[in-house]
Design an enzyme around this catalytic site. Structure first.
Site, PDB file in Angstrom:
ATOM      1  N   ARG A 264       1.341   2.550 -44.217  1.00  0.00           N
ATOM      2  CA  ARG A 264       1.038   1.283 -43.533  1.00  0.00           C
ATOM      3  C   ARG A 264       2.314   0.471 -43.287  1.00  0.00           C
ATOM      4  NH1 ARG A 264      -2.964  -1.673 -46.859  1.00  0.00           N
ATOM      5  NH2 ARG A 264      -2.730  -3.174 -45.167  1.00  0.00           N
TER       6      ARG A 264
ATOM      7  N   GLN B  63      -3.913 -13.658 -43.425  1.00  0.00           N
ATOM      8  CA  GLN B  63      -4.243 -12.699 -44.486  1.00  0.00           C
ATOM      9  C   GLN B  63      -3.474 -11.402 -44.253  1.00  0.00           C
ATOM     10  OE1 GLN B  63      -8.815 -12.779 -45.185  1.00  0.00           O
ATOM     11  NE2 GLN B  63      -8.499 -13.553 -43.126  1.00  0.00           N
TER      12      GLN B  63
ATOM     13  N   ASP C  76       1.647  -7.791 -42.376  1.00  0.00           N
ATOM     14  CA  ASP C  76       2.503  -6.971 -41.502  1.00  0.00           C
ATOM     15  C   ASP C  76       3.711  -7.691 -40.923  1.00  0.00           C
ATOM     16  OD1 ASP C  76       1.389  -8.570 -39.410  1.00  0.00           O
ATOM     17  OD2 ASP C  76      -0.259  -7.149 -39.140  1.00  0.00           O
TER      18      ASP C  76
ATOM     19  N   HIS D 204      -1.739 -13.106 -48.550  1.00  0.00           N
ATOM     20  CA  HIS D 204      -1.886 -11.815 -49.243  1.00  0.00           C
ATOM     21  C   HIS D 204      -0.576 -11.045 -49.368  1.00  0.00           C
ATOM     22  CE1 HIS D 204      -6.482 -11.781 -48.163  1.00  0.00           C
ATOM     23  NE2 HIS D 204      -6.180 -12.615 -49.147  1.00  0.00           N
TER      24      HIS D 204
ATOM     25  N   CYS E  84       8.492  -5.254 -59.067  1.00  0.00           N
ATOM     26  CA  CYS E  84       8.263  -4.512 -60.312  1.00  0.00           C
ATOM     27  C   CYS E  84       6.818  -4.758 -60.754  1.00  0.00           C
ATOM     28  CB  CYS E  84       9.247  -5.013 -61.374  1.00  0.00           C
ATOM     29  SG  CYS E  84       8.865  -4.375 -63.016  1.00  0.00           S
TER      30      CYS E  84
ATOM     31  N   THR F 251     -10.895 -12.037 -38.147  1.00  0.00           N
ATOM     32  CA  THR F 251     -11.164 -11.772 -39.574  1.00  0.00           C
ATOM     33  C   THR F 251     -12.666 -11.632 -39.783  1.00  0.00           C
ATOM     34  OG1 THR F 251     -11.031 -12.616 -41.842  1.00  0.00           O
ATOM     35  CG2 THR F 251     -10.969 -14.271 -40.085  1.00  0.00           C
ATOM     36  N   SER F 252     -13.036 -10.703 -40.688  1.00  0.00           N
ATOM     37  CA  SER F 252     -14.456 -10.536 -40.998  1.00  0.00           C
ATOM     38  C   SER F 252     -14.954 -11.679 -41.864  1.00  0.00           C
ATOM     39  CB  SER F 252     -14.679  -9.197 -41.712  1.00  0.00           C
ATOM     40  OG  SER F 252     -13.856  -9.128 -42.861  1.00  0.00           O
TER      41      SER F 252
ATOM     42  N   ALA G  59      -8.778 -10.913 -29.407  1.00  0.00           N
ATOM     43  CA  ALA G  59      -7.865 -12.028 -29.701  1.00  0.00           C
ATOM     44  C   ALA G  59      -6.744 -12.075 -28.664  1.00  0.00           C
ATOM     45  CB  ALA G  59      -7.286 -11.846 -31.106  1.00  0.00           C
TER      46      ALA G  59
HETATM   47  C1  BJW Z   1     -10.984  -8.254 -33.680  1.00  0.00           C
HETATM   48  C2  BJW Z   1     -10.249  -7.358 -32.952  1.00  0.00           C
HETATM   49  C3  BJW Z   1      -9.576  -7.898 -31.860  1.00  0.00           C
HETATM   50  C4  BJW Z   1     -11.098  -6.226 -34.509  1.00  0.00           C
HETATM   51  N1  BJW Z   1      -9.695  -9.163 -31.601  1.00  0.00           N
HETATM   52  N2  BJW Z   1     -11.136  -9.518 -33.468  1.00  0.00           N
HETATM   53  C5  BJW Z   1     -16.105 -15.295 -54.758  1.00  0.00           C
HETATM   54  C6  BJW Z   1     -17.262 -14.629 -54.459  1.00  0.00           C
HETATM   55  C7  BJW Z   1     -17.299 -13.235 -54.437  1.00  0.00           C
HETATM   56  C8  BJW Z   1     -16.173 -12.477 -54.726  1.00  0.00           C
HETATM   57  C9  BJW Z   1     -15.009 -13.150 -55.009  1.00  0.00           C
HETATM   58  C10 BJW Z   1     -14.978 -14.530 -55.034  1.00  0.00           C
HETATM   59  N3  BJW Z   1     -13.705 -14.918 -55.318  1.00  0.00           N
HETATM   60  C11 BJW Z   1     -12.958 -13.813 -55.486  1.00  0.00           C
HETATM   61  C12 BJW Z   1     -13.741 -12.732 -55.304  1.00  0.00           C
HETATM   62  C13 BJW Z   1     -13.290 -11.324 -55.405  1.00  0.00           C
HETATM   63  C14 BJW Z   1     -12.526 -10.845 -54.196  1.00  0.00           C
HETATM   64  C15 BJW Z   1     -13.419 -10.859 -52.958  1.00  0.00           C
HETATM   65  O1  BJW Z   1     -13.345 -11.730 -52.114  1.00  0.00           O
HETATM   66  N4  BJW Z   1     -14.243  -9.849 -52.777  1.00  0.00           N
HETATM   67  C16 BJW Z   1     -15.091  -9.753 -51.596  1.00  0.00           C
HETATM   68  C17 BJW Z   1     -15.063  -8.327 -51.092  1.00  0.00           C
HETATM   69  C18 BJW Z   1     -16.440 -10.287 -51.891  1.00  0.00           C
HETATM   70  N5  BJW Z   1     -11.340 -11.649 -53.976  1.00  0.00           N
HETATM   71  C19 BJW Z   1     -10.252 -11.464 -54.708  1.00  0.00           C
HETATM   72  O2  BJW Z   1     -10.228 -10.639 -55.599  1.00  0.00           O
HETATM   73  C20 BJW Z   1      -9.045 -12.324 -54.404  1.00  0.00           C
HETATM   74  N6  BJW Z   1      -8.537 -12.880 -55.613  1.00  0.00           N
HETATM   75  C21 BJW Z   1      -9.060 -13.971 -56.177  1.00  0.00           C
HETATM   76  O3  BJW Z   1      -9.908 -14.647 -55.625  1.00  0.00           O
HETATM   77  O4  BJW Z   1      -8.568 -14.241 -57.428  1.00  0.00           O
HETATM   78  C22 BJW Z   1      -9.367 -15.047 -58.314  1.00  0.00           C
HETATM   79  C23 BJW Z   1     -10.625 -14.273 -58.691  1.00  0.00           C
HETATM   80  C24 BJW Z   1     -10.579 -12.913 -58.919  1.00  0.00           C
HETATM   81  C25 BJW Z   1     -11.756 -12.205 -59.238  1.00  0.00           C
HETATM   82  C26 BJW Z   1     -12.980 -12.883 -59.310  1.00  0.00           C
HETATM   83  C27 BJW Z   1     -13.014 -14.252 -59.059  1.00  0.00           C
HETATM   84  C28 BJW Z   1     -11.824 -14.959 -58.771  1.00  0.00           C
HETATM   85  C29 BJW Z   1      -7.921 -11.474 -53.846  1.00  0.00           C
HETATM   86  C30 BJW Z   1      -8.240 -10.925 -52.504  1.00  0.00           C
HETATM   87  C31 BJW Z   1      -7.092 -10.043 -52.025  1.00  0.00           C
HETATM   88  C32 BJW Z   1      -7.453  -9.288 -50.769  1.00  0.00           C
HETATM   89  N7  BJW Z   1      -6.462  -8.321 -50.532  1.00  0.00           N
HETATM   90  C33 BJW Z   1      -6.560  -7.497 -49.354  1.00  0.00           C
HETATM   91  C34 BJW Z   1      -5.466  -6.398 -49.439  1.00  0.00           C
HETATM   92  C35 BJW Z   1      -4.099  -7.005 -49.131  1.00  0.00           C
HETATM   93  C36 BJW Z   1      -3.039  -5.970 -49.090  1.00  0.00           C
HETATM   94  C37 BJW Z   1      -3.295  -4.923 -48.036  1.00  0.00           C
HETATM   95  O5  BJW Z   1      -3.283  -5.231 -46.817  1.00  0.00           O
HETATM   96  O6  BJW Z   1      -3.520  -3.786 -48.416  1.00  0.00           O
HETATM   97  O7  BJW Z   1      -6.379  -8.263 -48.160  1.00  0.00           O
HETATM   98  S1  BJW Z   1      -8.191  -6.806 -49.109  1.00  0.00           S
HETATM   99  C38 BJW Z   1      -8.183  -6.911 -47.345  1.00  0.00           C
HETATM  100  O8  BJW Z   1      -9.189  -7.836 -46.853  1.00  0.00           O
HETATM  101  C39 BJW Z   1      -6.818  -7.505 -46.984  1.00  0.00           C
HETATM  102  C40 BJW Z   1      -7.189  -8.413 -45.858  1.00  0.00           C
HETATM  103  O9  BJW Z   1      -6.197  -9.413 -45.716  1.00  0.00           O
HETATM  104  C41 BJW Z   1      -8.527  -8.971 -46.290  1.00  0.00           C
HETATM  105  C42 BJW Z   1      -9.351  -9.543 -45.182  1.00  0.00           C
HETATM  106  O10 BJW Z   1      -9.655  -8.593 -44.214  1.00  0.00           O
HETATM  107  P1  BJW Z   1      -9.685  -9.007 -42.679  1.00  0.00           P
HETATM  108  O11 BJW Z   1      -8.342  -9.432 -42.245  1.00  0.00           O
HETATM  109  O12 BJW Z   1     -10.782  -9.963 -42.442  1.00  0.00           O
HETATM  110  O13 BJW Z   1      -9.948  -7.604 -41.981  1.00  0.00           O
HETATM  111  P2  BJW Z   1     -11.315  -6.843 -41.682  1.00  0.00           P
HETATM  112  O14 BJW Z   1     -10.983  -5.448 -41.392  1.00  0.00           O
HETATM  113  O15 BJW Z   1     -12.314  -7.110 -42.741  1.00  0.00           O
HETATM  114  O16 BJW Z   1     -11.887  -7.569 -40.368  1.00  0.00           O
HETATM  115  C43 BJW Z   1     -11.265  -7.457 -39.116  1.00  0.00           C
HETATM  116  C44 BJW Z   1     -12.061  -8.291 -38.131  1.00  0.00           C
HETATM  117  O17 BJW Z   1     -11.395  -8.296 -36.889  1.00  0.00           O
HETATM  118  C45 BJW Z   1     -13.479  -7.770 -37.880  1.00  0.00           C
HETATM  119  O18 BJW Z   1     -14.373  -8.876 -37.967  1.00  0.00           O
HETATM  120  C46 BJW Z   1     -13.427  -7.235 -36.439  1.00  0.00           C
HETATM  121  O19 BJW Z   1     -14.653  -7.444 -35.741  1.00  0.00           O
HETATM  122  C47 BJW Z   1     -12.335  -8.082 -35.853  1.00  0.00           C
HETATM  123  N8  BJW Z   1     -11.569  -7.484 -34.776  1.00  0.00           N
HETATM  124  N9  BJW Z   1     -10.386  -6.063 -33.543  1.00  0.00           N
HETATM  125  C48 BJW Z   1     -10.453  -9.964 -32.393  1.00  0.00           C
HETATM  126  N10 BJW Z   1      -8.828  -7.064 -31.077  1.00  0.00           N
END
Ligand code: BJW
Length: 246
Positions: free
Chosen positions: A68, A99, A102, A117, A125, A188-189, A232
């Site tokens: 990636r 989020q 890149d 993120h 480390c 974002t989803s 977008a």
């Molecule tokens: C287009 C398009 C085009 C396509 N034009 N649109 C409260 C409730 C429930 C759970 C939790 C909570 N608080 C915390 C949690 C746990 C967890 C969480 O949220 N889990 C959920 C799955 C429910 N969160 C965490 O653990 C976070 N930490 C935290 O809160 O610490 C305290 C805590 C911990 C544990 C419990 C409670 C509190 C940390 C979250 C870190 C997320 N990290 C990642 C990886 C980053 C590194 C990497 O890239 O590898 O971040 S996961 C991944 O998801 C990445 C992204 O940034 C993130 C969001 O994804 P995104 O950007 O929305 O992408 P997609 O693919 O989901 O969506 C793309 C969208 O684009 C779609 O809608 C398409 O339709 C659209 N699209 N093409 C416009 N051309």
């Protein structure tokens, strides 16, 4: 889009924008919840982006991030990134929260980017957190490089599930959601917390929220929330062409 919405965009003084993987999709970078291919087919990203996955299989997680990282470095910003870069100097206050890991917003020209993120081009480390500028890549399938000071594995400088977000960035994002009068959630989803709460926090404070996405499935609706369905890279430049911010 209605003239009324365009007018509320024009009147906004503090514009906050939250971006997700969809913004970089047209730069050729797969979205986070798109299907994985090749070596990673059958894995869910959620199973690779965790400290537990890295503990279990550091070589596989390092390889996924290496693939990636190379993709991100090869990619070019697309018209969505450039539209946001053009917007920044045109509004009185502008906060870009991403989020994405890149680096494409900075490369498109945005001066200030709140990175929730992390950044995939950096490593740190895994034991002590020290940032590392450069390292020698292991052969594919090999263990990650190690820290010169303590010998622990290096890991990508990103935020995995279950980890806390960088506190300064999170504070800036909360402050913008509280303070803005217009909040755009683009590509974002809105599934991953705490970022997913930001638009609705802004809406609760009375801000106009505009969700820009190719699909509105799973996105919230309600008073003050507007949906613009489309790419977008088309919707954002189109807003600017229609005379926003005026
Ligand atoms: C287009 C398009 C085009 C396509 N034009 N649109 C409260 C409730 C429930 C759970 C939790 C909570 N608080 C915390 C949690 C746990 C967890 C969480 O949220 N889990 C959920 C799955 C429910 N969160 C965490 O653990 C976070 N930490 C935290 O809160 O610490 C305290 C805590 C911990 C544990 C419990 C409670 C509190 C940390 C979250 C870190 C997320 N990290 C990642 C990886 C980053 C590194 C990497 O890239 O590898 O971040 S996961 C991944 O998801 C990445 C992204 O940034 C993130 C969001 O994804 P995104 O950007 O929305 O992408 P997609 O693919 O989901 O969506 C793309 C969208 O684009 C779609 O809608 C398409 O339709 C659209 N699209 N093409 C416009 N051309």
């Amino acid at each position: 889009m209605t003239e009324q919405l365009l007018e509320s965009l024009r009147q906004a003084r503090h514009v906050a924008v939250l971006t997700g993987a969809g913004v970089s999709a047209e730069s050729g970078l797969p979205t986070f919840r798109g299907a994985l291919t090749g070596h990673w087919a059958g894995h869910r990203p959620e199973d690779l982006a965790t400290p537990e996955a890295f503990e279990r299989n550091p070589a596989m997680v390092w390889d996924w991030y290496r693939m990636r990282r190379e993709g991100a470095l090869r990619a070019e910003p697309n018209p969505a990134h450039f539209a946001l870069a053009r917007l920044e100097p045109l509004v009185s206050r502008f906060t870009l929260i991403t989020q994405n890991v890149d680096g494409l917003h900075r490369r498109a020209g945005n001066q200030t980017v709140v990175e929730l993120h992390g950044d995939i081009t950096r490593a740190r480390c895994a034991r002590e957190g020290t940032l590392v500028e450069s390292w020698v890549e292991p052969p594919r399938g090999g263990n990650p490089p190690t820290c010169a000071d303590c010998g622990a594995f290096l890991r990508p400088d990103v935020v995995w599930f279950g980890e806390t977000l960088p506190q300064r960035a999170l504070r800036q994002a909360w402050a913008a959601a509280y303070d803005c009068d217009l909040f755009l959630a683009v590509g974002t989803s809105n599934l991953v917390e705490p970022a997913a709460t930001l638009p609705w926090l802004a809406a609760a404070q009375g801000a106009t929220v505009v969700v820009i996405n190719t699909s509105m499935e799973g996105q919230r609706s309600g008073a003050g929330i507007h949906h613009l369905t489309g790419l977008a890279s088309e919707v954002l430049p189109d807003l600017l062409e229609r005379g926003w911010p005026g």
